[in-house]
Design a protein around this motif. Structure first.
Motif, PDB file in Angstrom:
ATOM      1  N   LEU A 150      -3.624  66.474  92.018  1.00 44.99           N
ATOM      2  CA  LEU A 150      -4.959  66.226  91.481  1.00 44.99           C
ATOM      3  C   LEU A 150      -5.114  64.785  91.020  1.00 44.99           C
ATOM      4  N   GLU A 151      -4.091  64.246  90.399  1.00 45.66           N
ATOM      5  CA  GLU A 151      -4.172  62.870  89.904  1.00 45.66           C
ATOM      6  C   GLU A 151      -4.360  61.883  91.061  1.00 45.66           C
ATOM      7  N   THR A 152      -3.541  62.040  92.099  1.00 47.39           N
ATOM      8  CA  THR A 152      -3.602  61.098  93.218  1.00 47.39           C
ATOM      9  C   THR A 152      -4.870  61.270  94.028  1.00 47.39           C
ATOM     10  N   SER A 203      -7.748  62.685  93.199  1.00 48.74           N
ATOM     11  CA  SER A 203      -8.940  62.303  92.432  1.00 48.74           C
ATOM     12  C   SER A 203      -9.147  60.792  92.464  1.00 48.74           C
ATOM     13  N   ALA A 204      -8.060  60.037  92.382  1.00 48.16           N
ATOM     14  CA  ALA A 204      -8.155  58.577  92.446  1.00 48.16           C
ATOM     15  C   ALA A 204      -8.613  58.122  93.823  1.00 48.16           C
ATOM     16  N   TRP A 237      -1.198  68.753 100.836  1.00 44.98           N
ATOM     17  CA  TRP A 237      -0.270  67.936 100.049  1.00 44.98           C
ATOM     18  C   TRP A 237       1.146  68.518 100.086  1.00 44.98           C
ATOM     19  N   ARG A 270       0.523  70.730  91.616  1.00 39.48           N
ATOM     20  CA  ARG A 270      -0.907  70.518  91.375  1.00 39.48           C
ATOM     21  C   ARG A 270      -1.209  69.298  90.507  1.00 39.48           C
ATOM     22  N   PRO A 271      -0.503  69.054  89.403  1.00 40.08           N
ATOM     23  CA  PRO A 271      -0.852  67.879  88.582  1.00 40.08           C
ATOM     24  C   PRO A 271      -0.787  66.561  89.346  1.00 40.08           C
ATOM     25  N   GLU A 272       0.313  66.316  90.067  1.00 40.70           N
ATOM     26  CA  GLU A 272       0.422  65.045  90.800  1.00 40.70           C
ATOM     27  C   GLU A 272      -0.585  64.987  91.931  1.00 40.70           C
TER      28      GLU A 272
END
Length: 338
Positions: free
Chosen positions: A290-292, A294-295, A136, A286-288
């Motif tokens: 993991l969010e993307t 995971s979806a 990423w 990491r937050p963005e």
């Protein structure tokens, strides 16, 4: 009661390609956990190309393993005993205490992981872990990929490369080309991961095969291999092309420095950017990430494959096989059932 553990130690520093004799499996007793510590039973551990560099005494971005000491690496485990209010017994945790079946650790050195339905613990070592964040950060921040661009990924069937190609495709790449080390891996890239084209780098000169797969050139190169691949990519990059330099596995076992690309003058003529990076510099993403991701996993848009070896005894064979390209996707070693 002391905690009995089986652990892999570095027995000798390798010269060239590592051999089984460079490692030693031992049984040790660790003290019962003190205040602020936890006992973790390891479920799964990671073997990664960067670990080859830790076998050298030379200074690098990761501290070398010392001869006679237990090696380290990413692992996911269950807390079976805790003397920390922050990490409860039964928690699923990410640690840097791979290469062993159980560990006594400072609770501050583990990260409690969420319990994600349908997500195996091993995914925290791959698609949702360090390789995923590497892909990423390298693609989107370091190489500044934009929709509509043409991308080339070397080592595209590995843990990082297989995600780079899919991330680019899911974000609107015009084309994604990958190189891999076998016809079977090439087929996997095109038929299952959606790469536009792929080639086996053993089948002929990389520059010729890349030119055939991307006759109009590329905008972005994600480098996991170095050497001939890097030279070919420099030759294929368009004006203002960018390369994210992640690794150079082709040279990890070299006993003397290999020659660099012979066409570096193109950096000036084509105004290219080649930028090396370490994933540890990009934890803010990491937050963005993991969010993307995971979806994408939940929707089935992202394909994940693991090469699995079972048991601590097979950790060294798995690592040596990884360095020879014996993995498709992420190489993991299962240590115990959850």
């Amino acid at each position: 009661m002391p905690v009995s553990a089986r652990e892999w130690q570095l027995a000798a520093r390798p010269h060239g390609e590592p051999t089984p004799e460079d490692f030693r499996l031992v049984e040790v007793e660790r003290p019962d956990p003190a205040d602020g510590e936890v006992v973790v039973r390891m479920l799964v551990m990671s073997v990664d190309p960067y670990m080859r560099g830790r076998m050298r005494a030379a200074k690098s971005y990761a501290a070398p393993w010392e001869v006679g000491e237990t090696m380290q690496g990413g692992a996911v485990g269950r807390v079976v005993a805790s003397r920390s209010a922050d990490v409860p017994e039964g928690a699923l945790v990410l640690t840097d205490a791979g290469w062993r079946n159980v560990a006594v650790l400072d609770a501050q050195h583990v990260r409690v992981l969420p319990e994600l339905p349908g997500i195996p613990p091993s995914y925290h070592l791959g698609v949702l872990g360090m390789p995923g964040l590497t892909a990423w950060a390298g693609l989107f921040q370091v190489a500044a990929f934009r929709a509509g661009e043409d991308v080339f990924v070397s080592g595209a069937a590995g843990a990082v490369g297989s995600l780079v190609g899919q991330f680019a495709r899911l974000r609107g790449a015009a084309s994604v080309v990958g190189s891999a080390g076998s016809p079977e891996k090439v087929t996997w890239l095109t038929d299952e991961l959606g790469f536009t084209a792929a080639f086996d780098y053993h089948a002929g000169p990389v520059a010729q095969q890349l030119a055939a797969a991307a006759p109009d050139g590329i905008d972005v190169y994600f480098d996991n291999v170095g050497g001939e691949h890097l030279e070919a990519a420099i030759g294929a990059l368009r004006v203002h092309g960018r390369a994210a330099i992640c690794g150079s596995i082709s040279a990890y076992n070299a006993v003397s420095p290999p020659p660099g690309p012979r066409n570096m003058s193109l950096l000036v003529a084509s105004r290219l950017t080649l930028r090396g990076f370490l994933v540890g510099d990009h934890t803010d993403l990491r937050p963005e990430f993991l969010e993307t991701v995971s979806a994408w996993l939940a929707s089935g848009e992202l394909v994940v494959r693991e090469t699995v070896r079972e048991g601590l005894d097979n950790a060294v064979p798995a690592f040596l096989d990884l360095l020879r390209g014996g993995n498709t996707g992420k190489m993991i070693v299962t240590l115990s059932d959850d």
